[in-house]
Design a protein around this motif. Structure first.
Motif, PDB file in Angstrom:
ATOM      1  N   PRO A 490       0.832  -1.248   0.085  1.00 27.12           N
ATOM      2  CA  PRO A 490      -0.505  -0.044   0.053  1.00 27.12           C
ATOM      3  C   PRO A 490       0.517   1.295   0.120  1.00 27.12           C
ATOM      4  N   THR A 491       0.597   2.574  -0.736  1.00 29.64           N
ATOM      5  CA  THR A 491       1.157   3.574  -0.863  1.00 29.64           C
ATOM      6  C   THR A 491       0.875   4.005   0.685  1.00 29.64           C
ATOM      7  N   GLU A 492       1.490   4.584   0.708  1.00 24.16           N
ATOM      8  CA  GLU A 492       1.298   6.354   2.215  1.00 24.16           C
ATOM      9  C   GLU A 492      -0.354   6.971   1.832  1.00 24.16           C
ATOM     10  N   GLU A 493      -0.299   7.374   3.158  1.00 18.71           N
ATOM     11  CA  GLU A 493      -2.027   8.351   2.879  1.00 18.71           C
ATOM     12  C   GLU A 493      -1.676   9.423   2.340  1.00 18.71           C
ATOM     13  N   HIS A 494      -2.063   9.790   1.155  1.00 20.05           N
ATOM     14  CA  HIS A 494      -2.362  11.455   0.744  1.00 20.05           C
ATOM     15  C   HIS A 494      -3.756  11.667   0.505  1.00 20.05           C
ATOM     16  N   ASP A 495      -4.096  13.189   0.774  1.00 20.59           N
ATOM     17  CA  ASP A 495      -5.348  13.947  -0.276  1.00 20.59           C
ATOM     18  C   ASP A 495      -5.456  13.027  -1.149  1.00 20.59           C
ATOM     19  N   ALA A 496      -7.393  12.802  -0.502  1.00 25.08           N
ATOM     20  CA  ALA A 496      -8.344  12.122  -1.286  1.00 25.08           C
ATOM     21  C   ALA A 496      -8.493  13.060  -2.418  1.00 25.08           C
ATOM     22  N   PRO A 497      -8.760  12.594  -3.865  1.00 20.94           N
ATOM     23  CA  PRO A 497      -9.114  14.135  -4.909  1.00 20.94           C
ATOM     24  C   PRO A 497      -9.989  14.142  -4.793  1.00 20.94           C
ATOM     25  N   GLY A 498     -10.655  15.376  -4.453  1.00 21.40           N
ATOM     26  CA  GLY A 498     -11.810  15.631  -4.857  1.00 21.40           C
ATOM     27  C   GLY A 498     -12.947  15.494  -3.427  1.00 21.40           C
ATOM     28  N   GLU A 499     -12.370  15.717  -2.660  1.00 19.17           N
ATOM     29  CA  GLU A 499     -12.799  15.233  -1.233  1.00 19.17           C
ATOM     30  C   GLU A 499     -12.138  16.353  -0.339  1.00 19.17           C
ATOM     31  N   ASP A 500     -13.224  17.197   0.201  1.00 16.96           N
ATOM     32  CA  ASP A 500     -12.778  18.577   1.016  1.00 16.96           C
ATOM     33  C   ASP A 500     -12.012  18.178   2.634  1.00 16.96           C
ATOM     34  N   TYR A 501     -12.308  16.767   2.897  1.00 17.60           N
ATOM     35  CA  TYR A 501     -11.631  16.145   4.140  1.00 17.60           C
ATOM     36  C   TYR A 501     -11.445  14.690   4.630  1.00 17.60           C
ATOM     37  N   GLY A 502     -10.386  13.605   4.683  1.00 15.37           N
ATOM     38  CA  GLY A 502     -10.063  12.129   4.389  1.00 15.37           C
ATOM     39  C   GLY A 502      -9.377  12.265   2.793  1.00 15.37           C
ATOM     40  N   ASP A 503      -8.175  11.506   3.886  1.00 12.72           N
ATOM     41  CA  ASP A 503      -7.413  10.491   3.022  1.00 12.72           C
ATOM     42  C   ASP A 503      -7.092   9.493   2.541  1.00 12.72           C
ATOM     43  N   THR A 504      -7.156   8.463   1.230  1.00 14.06           N
ATOM     44  CA  THR A 504      -6.724   7.484   0.452  1.00 14.06           C
ATOM     45  C   THR A 504      -5.330   7.302  -0.001  1.00 14.06           C
ATOM     46  N   ASN A 505      -5.408   6.148  -0.370  1.00 15.34           N
ATOM     47  CA  ASN A 505      -4.615   5.845  -1.254  1.00 15.34           C
ATOM     48  C   ASN A 505      -4.181   4.718  -1.788  1.00 15.34           C
ATOM     49  N   GLU A 506      -3.397   3.844  -2.828  1.00 11.73           N
ATOM     50  CA  GLU A 506      -3.756   2.489  -3.157  1.00 11.73           C
ATOM     51  C   GLU A 506      -2.771   1.426  -3.082  1.00 11.73           C
ATOM     52  N   ILE A 507      -2.946   0.528  -3.978  1.00 15.64           N
ATOM     53  CA  ILE A 507      -1.893  -0.746  -3.327  1.00 15.64           C
ATOM     54  C   ILE A 507      -1.849  -0.631  -5.339  1.00 15.64           C
ATOM     55  N   ILE A 508       0.194  -0.880  -5.136  1.00 16.21           N
ATOM     56  CA  ILE A 508       0.851  -1.120  -6.107  1.00 16.21           C
ATOM     57  C   ILE A 508       1.716  -2.428  -5.951  1.00 16.21           C
ATOM     58  N   SER A 509       2.473  -2.608  -6.826  1.00 17.57           N
ATOM     59  CA  SER A 509       3.746  -4.247  -6.905  1.00 17.57           C
ATOM     60  C   SER A 509       4.457  -3.497  -7.777  1.00 17.57           C
ATOM     61  N   TYR A 510       5.796  -4.152  -7.405  1.00 21.03           N
ATOM     62  CA  TYR A 510       6.697  -4.490  -7.253  1.00 21.03           C
ATOM     63  C   TYR A 510       7.175  -5.543  -8.076  1.00 21.03           C
ATOM     64  N   ASP A 511       8.342  -5.881  -9.244  1.00 24.98           N
ATOM     65  CA  ASP A 511       8.313  -7.263  -9.815  1.00 24.98           C
ATOM     66  C   ASP A 511       9.852  -7.767  -9.094  1.00 24.98           C
ATOM     67  N   LEU A 512       9.719  -8.344  -7.837  1.00 28.09           N
ATOM     68  CA  LEU A 512      10.670  -9.206  -7.402  1.00 28.09           C
ATOM     69  C   LEU A 512      11.589  -9.381  -8.341  1.00 28.09           C
ATOM     70  N   ALA A 513      11.889  -9.625  -9.509  1.00 29.05           N
ATOM     71  CA  ALA A 513      12.885 -10.341 -10.376  1.00 29.05           C
ATOM     72  C   ALA A 513      13.275  -9.137 -10.245  1.00 29.05           C
ATOM     73  N   THR A 514      13.485  -7.800 -11.492  1.00 30.09           N
ATOM     74  CA  THR A 514      13.820  -6.478 -11.274  1.00 30.09           C
ATOM     75  C   THR A 514      13.929  -5.799 -10.123  1.00 30.09           C
ATOM     76  N   GLY A 515      13.421  -5.577  -9.282  1.00 29.69           N
ATOM     77  CA  GLY A 515      12.815  -4.592  -8.356  1.00 29.69           C
ATOM     78  C   GLY A 515      11.886  -3.304  -8.758  1.00 29.69           C
ATOM     79  N   LYS A 516      12.322  -3.440  -9.701  1.00 33.98           N
ATOM     80  CA  LYS A 516      10.879  -2.211 -10.869  1.00 33.98           C
ATOM     81  C   LYS A 516       9.768  -2.461  -9.980  1.00 33.98           C
ATOM     82  N   THR A 517       8.561  -1.165  -9.804  1.00 40.56           N
ATOM     83  CA  THR A 517       7.003  -0.855 -10.300  1.00 40.56           C
ATOM     84  C   THR A 517       6.808  -1.629 -11.501  1.00 40.56           C
TER      85      THR A 517
END
Length: 624
Positions: A490-517
Motif C-alpha cells: 500500500p502507498t502512504e495516505e494522501h489527500d483524497a482527490p475531490g474531497e474536502d476532508y479525508g485521505d486515501t491511497n493505492e496498492i501497487i506492486s514490485y517485480d521481484l526479479a527486477t525490483g522495478k514497479t
C-alpha cells in the motif's frame, strides 16, 4: 490510566481508548459470556487512536490548503472505538453492512481455512492477521506513526507524475537500489484495471449474491489488571479460535458459542499464524500464571495445539548450552511443514510437530551468533545475528526444517540490526538499512533473494510505502502480500482527490526479479484506505479501512487485470462502525475466509473507569 512498561519479550500495550459516551442503538447491550468464557466487557482505557485529526493550523500534507467555505463534516465523537456489540451466541442486529476489516494474512499455510499471513503464497483462508496480527513483543516498532502523511507530496498523491505509455508513475522517496530501481510505484489505467503481466484468476474467494454483511457476534474482554498478551487467532471450517487469559478458546464459527477451552500454565507470549493440514499450530507461553503486575514470567514453554479437537497435543521447554541450567527463552515461534521453530536471544530450537521431539538446537556461538527468529510457511528461513551491539552482522539463512542444515546464506548490508522475513518462497526480506527508514517506518529497503543460492535478485527502496515490520521481530511484517513473483504494497495516505476532508491511497506492486514497479494499481476510492491482507491463489485479498461515515470493505483484486471485486461491505451505522474501527490497525489480528470476517485484539490492559465505552476481544461479521 498509566500502564507499566511491557515485560520482556512482550508486545507493547494497545493504544488506550478515549473517554466519552458510547453511541446509542449499537450492537446491543453486552450480555453475560457463555460458561467458561471471558469476563464481562471492560471499559477501555482513556486516550486512543483512530479518531480523525482536525487539520493543523498551518497547511500540511493530507489536508486542504485553504479551508472550504462549508465546514467539512465532523466525525462523530469517539470515532474509531467500539460501540455496543452483544455477546457470543447473541447475534447482533441485522444491519446494512459496507465492508469488512481484515489484516494481512499470515504466511503460507495452504490447507482450507488455514491461517494466512501477509507474506508468501497464501491458501484460501487467511489470518491477521496480525498477525496479526498480529501481536507483538516489546519495542514493536511495527505500528504506523502519526507523521506518515508528511511524507506524501500532495500535489501528486504519492509522488511525481510522469506519463509513460498509458500509465502513471509515482516516484517514491527512497534512493536507487542495486538494480537501479527508483522505488516508485507505477499506476495502471484509470480505475486500476491495468495489471501488466500479472497472472489472472485462481482465487477461491467468490462474491456472494448479497455483499452486505451483518454483525455476527462479539467476544467480551477477559478481566485483566496489567498489560496482557492475547496474540493468536485461527479459523477452521467449524471454529474461530482465539487466545484469552491463560487459555485458548474455540468458538462456534457462526454462532460464537464456546466449543472448548485449553487451559495453559501461563500467558501466551508468541503464536504462529501457520496451520498444518491436520489443523495443528504452535504457541509459546509462560510456565506459570502471573500473580502481580511485577511478576513477569520468562517465555520458555513451547506447545502444539489441535484446533480441530481443542487440546494441547504436547508442551515442553529446552535448556541451552549457554544458559546453564536455565530454560531457553523464546520471543518468536513459527511452523514449516512438520517442524516448529522457536527463536530468541538465548538461541533457537526446532521440534517435531507430532510429538515435540527436539530436531535441532542452534545455540549461541562463542562469537555471539544466534538465531533471532524464523520465517515459516512453505520454507524455513532463519535471521541470524553475529557481532557486537554496535557492529552487528545479520544473515538470512534458508535452512532444512528437519535437520537445521543451512541451504543458502545471504549476508545483509552493513547497518542492519534486524530483518523481517516477509516470505520464504519466494524469499523476500525487509530491513532498515543504517536507520534510513523515513516517516516513522521500520523499513527502508526490500530484498528479493534466491532461496536456493542465497544470491540477491533485486533490492529496492521502500520509499512512500505503508507496509510495516516489527522493530525486533523476524516474522511480524504486515500490510503487504507476496504472489505472482511480485510484492504488493500500500502507498502512504494522501489527500483524497475531490474531497474536502479525508485521505486515501493505492496498492501497487514490485517485480521481484527486477525490483522495478509494475503497472499494477488498485485505488482505494473516496476516503477509504486500502492494504493487502493475503494472497488467494493469484488474486489479492485486501481490506478497505472506512472513512468516518461508512463501513469497511473486503475486496478481491484480480492478479492480472487488477480489477476489484467486492466480497463484503460492513454496516455504516455508527455503533457498528465504531466497533469495526475500534481495533488498532497495526495491533490487531484480522481473519477473512468464506464470507466471514474476524477482528481481534493482540494486547490488553486494565480498563479505565473514566469511560463507559465497551471494548471487545473480538468481533465477527458475516455475509451468510
Amino acid at each position: 490510566m498509566t500502564q507499566p512498561p511491557p515485560p520482556p519479550n512482550q508486545p507493547p500495550s494497545q493504544p488506550p481508548t478515549p473517554p466519552g459516551q458510547p453511541p446509542q442503538g449499537g450492537f446491543g447491550a453486552p450480555q453475560e459470556p457463555p460458561a467458561g468464557g471471558f469476563g464481562a466487557p471492560q471499559d477501555p482505557p482513556p486516550g486512543g487512536f483512530g479518531a480523525p485529526t482536525p487539520p493543523p493550523q498551518d497547511p500540511a500534507y493530507g489536508y486542504p490548503q485553504t479551508p472550504p467555505q462549508t465546514p467539512p463534516p465532523t466525525p462523530p465523537q469517539g470515532y474509531g472505538y467500539p460501540g455496543q456489540p452483544g455477546q457470543p451466541g447473541q447475534p447482533g442486529p441485522q444491519m446494512q453492512p459496507q465492508g469488512p476489516y481484515a489484516q494481512q494474512a499470515p504466511y503460507g499455510q495452504q490447507g482450507p481455512y488455514a491461517q494466512q499471513g501477509p507474506y508468501a503464497q497464501q491458501g484460501p483462508y487467511g489470518a491477521p492477521g496480525m498477525p496479526g496480527g498480529p501481536g507483538g513483543p516489546a519495542a514493536p516498532g511495527g505500528g504506523r506513526k502519526p507523521n506518515r502523511q508528511l511524507q506524501i507530496i500532495v500535489a501528486a498523491a504519492v509522488a511525481v507524475v510522469l506519463i509513460i505509455g498509458g500509465g502513471i508513475w509515482f516516484a517514491s522517496s527512497g534512493g536507487e537500489s542495486d538494480n537501479d530501481a527508483k522505488g516508485g510505484s507505477s499506476g495502471s489505467t484509470e480505475g486500476g484495471t491495468g495489471g501488466g503481466k500479472g497472472v489472472e484468476g485462481g482465487g477461491s474467494e467468490k462474491a456472494p449474491s448479497n455483499t452486505k454483511s451483518t454483525v455476527g457476534y462479539q467476544i467480551p474482554l477477559p478481566k485483566v489488571t496489567d498489560v496482557t498478551n492475547v496474540t493468536g487467532s485461527w479459523l477452521t471450517d467449524t471454529a474461530y479460535v482465539k487466545t484469552g487469559l491463560n487459555q485458548i478458546v474455540g468458538y462456534d464459527r457462526d454462532k460464537g458459542t464456546q466449543l472448548w477451552t485449553i487451559p495453559l500454565a501461563g500467558q501466551v507470549c508468541a503464536a504462529t499464524r501457520h496451520v498444518t493440514d491436520e489443523k495443528l499450530t504452535a504457541i509459546a507461553f509462560e510456565p506459570a500464571k502471573r500473580t502481580s503486575s511485577k511478576d513477569y514470567q520468562q517465555c520458555t514453554e513451547v506447545g502444539v495445539i489441535d484446533l480441530a479437537a481443542g487440546k494441547l497435543v504436547w508442551s515442553k521447554s529446552v535448556q541451552g548450552s549457554n544458559s546453564g541450567d536455565d530454560k531457553v527463552r523464546f520471543s518468536e515461534i513459527t511452523l514449516s511443514g512438520d517442524t516448529v521453530a522457536a527463536g530468541g536471544t538465548d538461541g533457537g530450537a526446532a521440534f517435531a510437530v507430532a510429538d515435540g521431539k527436539v530436531r535441532w538446537k542452534p545455540e549461541v556461538s562463542a562469537e555471539g551468533c544466534y538465531d533471532m527468529g524464523y520465517g515459516g510457511g512453505e520454507g524455513l528461513v532463519a535471521a541470524r545475528k553475529c557481532g557486537s551491539y554496535d557492529d552487528p552482522q545479520v544473515s538470512i539463512q534458508n535452512v532444512n526444517p528437519l535437520t537445521g542444515a543451512v541451504i543458502s546464506t545471504f549476508k545483509m548490508p552493513a547497518g542492519v540490526s534486524y530483518a523481517g522475513i516477509i516470505s520464504t518462497k519466494p524469499l523476500v526480506v525487509a530491513a532498515d538499512v543504517g536507520d534510513t527508514a523515513t516517516g516513522g517506518s521500520s523499513i527502508s529497503d526490500f530484498f528479493s533473494i534466491d532461496e536456493k543460492t542465497g544470491k540477491l535478485r533485486a533490492k529496492f527502496p521502500a520509499g512512500n510505502m505503508a507496509a510495516e515490520c516489527g522493530a525486533t521481530e523476524v516474522e511480524k511484517c504486515q500490510h503487504l502480500a507476496v504472489g505472482n513473483d511480485r510484492l504488493y504494497l500500500p502507498t502512504e495516505e494522501h489527500d483524497a482527490p475531490g474531497e474536502d476532508y479525508g485521505d486515501t491511497n493505492e496498492i501497487i506492486s514490485y517485480d521481484l526479479a527486477t525490483g522495478k514497479t509494475t503497472s499494477d494499481r488498485a485505488d482505494a476510492g473516496g476516503t477509504y484506505t486500502i492494504s493487502p491482507l493475503r494472497m488467494d491463489g493469484n488474486n489479492i485479498i485486501a481490506y478497505k479501512r472506512p472513512p468516518y461515515d461508512k463501513g469497511g470493505e473486503i475486496v478481491s483484486i484480480d492478479g492480472g487485470s487488477f480489477k476489484q471485486t467486492v466480497l463484503m461491505r460492513n454496516p455504516s451505522e455508527e455503533s457498528v462502525r465504531d466497533a469495526e474501527t475500534g481495533f488498532s490497525e497495526d495491533y490487531s489480528e484480522v481473519l477473512y475466509g468464506d464470507g466471514r470476517l474476524f477482528i481481534s485484539d493482540v494486547m490488553l490492559s486494565e480498563p479505565s473507569t473514566a469511560s463507559s465505552r465497551k471494548e471487545y476481544l473480538a468481533v465477527m461479521f458475516s455475509v451468510h
